[in-house]
Design an enzyme around this catalytic site. Structure first.
Site, PDB file in Angstrom:
ATOM      1  N   GLY A 151       0.826  -1.199   0.000  1.00  0.00           N
ATOM      2  CA  GLY A 151       0.000   0.000   0.000  1.00  0.00           C
ATOM      3  C   GLY A 151       0.861   1.249   0.000  1.00  0.00           C
ATOM      4  O   GLY A 151       2.034   1.215  -0.406  1.00  0.00           O
ATOM      5  N   SER A 152       0.306   2.335   0.487  1.00  0.00           N
ATOM      6  CA  SER A 152       1.009   3.615   0.449  1.00  0.00           C
ATOM      7  C   SER A 152       2.133   3.667   1.480  1.00  0.00           C
ATOM      8  O   SER A 152       2.114   2.974   2.494  1.00  0.00           O
ATOM      9  CB  SER A 152       0.030   4.763   0.705  1.00  0.00           C
ATOM     10  OG  SER A 152      -0.353   4.794   2.076  1.00  0.00           O
ATOM     11  N   THR A 153       3.097   4.523   1.207  1.00  0.00           N
ATOM     12  CA  THR A 153       4.234   4.677   2.115  1.00  0.00           C
ATOM     13  C   THR A 153       3.785   5.202   3.472  1.00  0.00           C
ATOM     14  O   THR A 153       4.265   4.740   4.518  1.00  0.00           O
ATOM     15  CB  THR A 153       5.279   5.614   1.492  1.00  0.00           C
ATOM     16  OG1 THR A 153       5.810   4.978   0.306  1.00  0.00           O
ATOM     17  CG2 THR A 153       6.418   5.896   2.447  1.00  0.00           C
ATOM     18  N   ASP A 154       2.856   6.142   3.510  1.00  0.00           N
ATOM     19  CA  ASP A 154       2.401   6.699   4.783  1.00  0.00           C
ATOM     20  C   ASP A 154       1.733   5.633   5.651  1.00  0.00           C
ATOM     21  O   ASP A 154       1.989   5.548   6.859  1.00  0.00           O
ATOM     22  CB  ASP A 154       1.442   7.867   4.553  1.00  0.00           C
ATOM     23  CG  ASP A 154       2.159   9.120   4.080  1.00  0.00           C
ATOM     24  OD1 ASP A 154       3.397   9.186   4.227  1.00  0.00           O
ATOM     25  OD2 ASP A 154       1.491  10.025   3.549  1.00  0.00           O
ATOM     26  N   VAL A 155       0.870   4.815   5.050  1.00  0.00           N
ATOM     27  CA  VAL A 155       0.220   3.748   5.818  1.00  0.00           C
ATOM     28  C   VAL A 155       1.251   2.721   6.259  1.00  0.00           C
ATOM     29  O   VAL A 155       1.212   2.210   7.389  1.00  0.00           O
ATOM     30  CB  VAL A 155      -0.908   3.088   4.997  1.00  0.00           C
ATOM     31  CG1 VAL A 155      -1.483   1.888   5.747  1.00  0.00           C
ATOM     32  CG2 VAL A 155      -2.015   4.097   4.713  1.00  0.00           C
ATOM     33  N   GLY A 156       2.211   2.419   5.397  1.00  0.00           N
ATOM     34  CA  GLY A 156       3.270   1.476   5.752  1.00  0.00           C
ATOM     35  C   GLY A 156       4.071   1.939   6.951  1.00  0.00           C
ATOM     36  O   GLY A 156       4.419   1.132   7.834  1.00  0.00           O
ATOM     37  N   GLU A 177       5.613  -3.433   0.952  1.00  0.00           N
ATOM     38  CA  GLU A 177       5.784  -3.069  -0.466  1.00  0.00           C
ATOM     39  C   GLU A 177       4.972  -1.803  -0.663  1.00  0.00           C
ATOM     40  O   GLU A 177       3.742  -1.832  -0.648  1.00  0.00           O
ATOM     41  CB  GLU A 177       5.300  -4.206  -1.362  1.00  0.00           C
ATOM     42  CG  GLU A 177       5.801  -4.091  -2.792  1.00  0.00           C
ATOM     43  CD  GLU A 177       4.735  -3.593  -3.739  1.00  0.00           C
ATOM     44  OE1 GLU A 177       4.848  -2.408  -4.159  1.00  0.00           O
ATOM     45  OE2 GLU A 177       3.805  -4.335  -4.042  1.00  0.00           O
ATOM     46  N   CYS A 214       1.670   0.248  -8.679  1.00  0.00           N
ATOM     47  CA  CYS A 214       2.735   0.837  -7.864  1.00  0.00           C
ATOM     48  C   CYS A 214       4.053   0.911  -8.626  1.00  0.00           C
ATOM     49  O   CYS A 214       4.917   1.723  -8.301  1.00  0.00           O
ATOM     50  CB  CYS A 214       2.911   0.062  -6.559  1.00  0.00           C
ATOM     51  SG  CYS A 214       3.205  -1.705  -6.777  1.00  0.00           S
ATOM     52  N   GLU A 227       3.485  10.317  -5.758  1.00  0.00           N
ATOM     53  CA  GLU A 227       2.787   9.242  -6.455  1.00  0.00           C
ATOM     54  C   GLU A 227       1.337   9.644  -6.718  1.00  0.00           C
ATOM     55  O   GLU A 227       0.585   9.928  -5.785  1.00  0.00           O
ATOM     56  CB  GLU A 227       2.824   7.955  -5.628  1.00  0.00           C
ATOM     57  CG  GLU A 227       2.225   6.764  -6.354  1.00  0.00           C
ATOM     58  CD  GLU A 227       2.381   5.466  -5.586  1.00  0.00           C
ATOM     59  OE1 GLU A 227       2.619   4.433  -6.229  1.00  0.00           O
ATOM     60  OE2 GLU A 227       2.269   5.489  -4.340  1.00  0.00           O
TER      61      GLU A 227
END
Length: 496
Positions: A242-247, A264, A298, A397
């Site tokens: 998913g998104s970098t912020d959620v990761g 990822e 992605c 993104e």
């Protein structure tokens, strides 16, 4: 227009401990067709207690050892049967994916289905013989005798996957297949917007003969289900795409229980066209890199870097080949370009185009929302030229069909521009110069590099990100390390 065939819908319930059941409070949420803006069906919305029930079921199934201690050939046989059942249900799976995601049916059938069936067969092979430990030579004891020292590979326990909306089957199976091959038990939390193939896959796993509790699906919101999985002490690993912020949030949330985590995350992948490239094929690859899956990819080649002396020629060619896209209902086998997942995604594309133009970019084609037969969250295939690499549209993104194009003069400048990003998920280049191809591939800061192609994957080849694009690798033998732990055994075998 071809006849559109509606797939058989899956059960809209939770799948816990081998039983289909409603959520604890009976609540549901709807999933919608982004091409028609109509409701497809209602799906159970899990509570925290449902999450706990799933974790306890998976934990019990692991402790009972029916799966984790199963012989390698028997476990591999079940994984192979899953692959067979995926192919037997290919038409329904592809139609569910097309209807729920907006993915063109022809791609779902030819790419997604083929890939996940091969994935389970690959890990069936891994389960049969690639998870063994090794004996090690160590220092002899004081009596001169050599101790017996060896390593064992053992499963972690309960693994949970939180997966995104854009490739529901692929990005879940890249986690499920190696986790099951290693002997773990599994909980899948699919994206709220696209749960249908996850539920269908649970039916397939049930038919394949997985013991109760080994595989569970819990649908619902990320705030409730995702957070509960991340915080649960009996979940030993979180696999997230998913998104970098959620990761980053998942990484913070998992720290309390010291879970293993693979992430990822986002990408803003550079795609370089040098002046010695075959322009006809290079432009085709560039179009595929950004417009495949309507840009909700992605690893999309969303930053196109083009050498100055071919810059305008490439722009003209891009506009021409973009006209070949067949925009339509994803359920139509002729369609090659579908809608964004929802209205927010459509508006996000529009906002970024406005930002780019305000920052001096030149709109070459597209740039507007559109509808097909008066419906759908479509966004025109869009190309923006003269984009500064420092602009937001080049650095953030978008996750949509918006290509930003930037000129460069030298190989060194191309590499510098390509690496000037917080992301490092994928990158690619088009050149006929063999030395340059490998020289640039080695210099690019990304986990997947494509030379004279784009978007080629294989179960045997790992992928994952550099920098803010993630932690760990999926696919290949390399993925197994994150689903297993290594135990070292040191035995004194000297005579007493």
């Amino acid at each position: 227009m071809a006849t559109l065939i509606t797939p058989n819908l899956p059960k809209g319930q939770l799948f816990i401990d081998g039983v289909w059941r409603d959520s604890g409070d009976g609540r549901t949420s709807a999933t919608f067709n982004p091409a028609t803006e109509t409701e497809i069906m209602k799906v159970a919305k899990a509570t925290e207690q449902d999450v706990n029930d799933a974790v306890e079921a998976a934990h019990k199934a692991f402790e009972d050892s029916q799966w984790s201690k199963m012989g390698p050939h028997e476990r591999a046989s079940i994984l192979s049967k899953i692959a067979d059942l995926i192919e037997a249900n290919a038409d329904d799976l592809a139609r569910l994916e097309a209807m729920d995601v907006g993915k063109p049916l022809q791609f779902a059938r030819s790419f997604d289905i083929t890939f996940i069936a091969n994935l389970f067969r690959f890990y069936a092979g891994v389960a049969r013989g690639r998870m063994d430990g090794a004996t090690r030579l160590v220092t002899p004891g004081a009596d001169g005798e050599m101790p017996l020292a060896y390593t064992r590979k053992e499963p972690l326990g309960v693994v949970a996957a939180i997966t995104p909306f854009n490739f529901p089957m692929i990005l879940s199976c890249t986690k499920i297949a190696p986790a099951l091959a290693a002997g773990n038990t599994f909980i899948h939390k699919p994206a709220s917007a696209t749960p249908l193939t996850a539920l269908k896959m649970a039916e397939i796993f049930e038919e394949a003969g997985l013991p109760n509790g080994v595989f569970n699906v819990i649908t619902g919101s990320g705030g409730t289900v995702g957070n509960a999985l991340v915080e649960h002490p009996k979940v030993k690993k979180i696999a997230f795409t998913g998104s970098t912020d959620v990761g980053k949030g998942i990484l913070r949330g998992s720290a309390e229980s010291l879970k293993k985590v693979t992430l990822e995350l986002g990408g803003k992948s550079p795609h370089i066209i040098f002046n010695d490239a075959n322009l006809e094929t290079a432009v085709q690859h560039a179009m595929f890199a950004i417009f495949f899956n309507k840009g909700e990819f992605c690893m999309a080649g969303s930053r196109l870097l083009v050498q100055k002396d071919i810059y305008e020629d490439v722009l003209d060619r891009l506009v021409e080949v973009s006209k070949a896209l067949v925009i339509g209902n994803p359920m139509d086998p002729d369609t090659t370009y579908g809608p964004q997942i929802d209205l927010d995604a459509q508006k996000n594309c529009e906002n970024y185009v406005d930002l780019a133009i305000a920052d001096g970019a030149r709109l070459i084609t597209g740039g507007k929302p559109m509808k097909v037969d008066g419906k759908g969250f479509y966004f025109e295939p869009t190309i923006l030229a003269d984009v500064k690499n420092t602009s937001r549209v080049a650095q953030e993104e978008i996750f949509g069909p918006v290509l930003v194009v930037t000129p460069f003069e030298t190989e060194e400048e191309a590499i510098a521009l390509a690496n000037d990003s917080q992301y490092g998920l994928a990158a690619g280049l088009q050149t006929e110069n063999l030395g340059r191809a490998h020289r640039v591939a080695h210099a690019l800061e990304a986990g997947m590099i494509w030379i004279n192609t784009w978007g080629q994957f294989d179960s045997a080849l790992p992928f994952g990100g550099y920098k803010a694009s993630g932690i760990g690798r999926e696919q290949g033998i390399e993925a197994m390390d994150s689903y297993m732990q290594t135990k070292s055994v040191f035995a004194d075998i000297s005579k007493r």
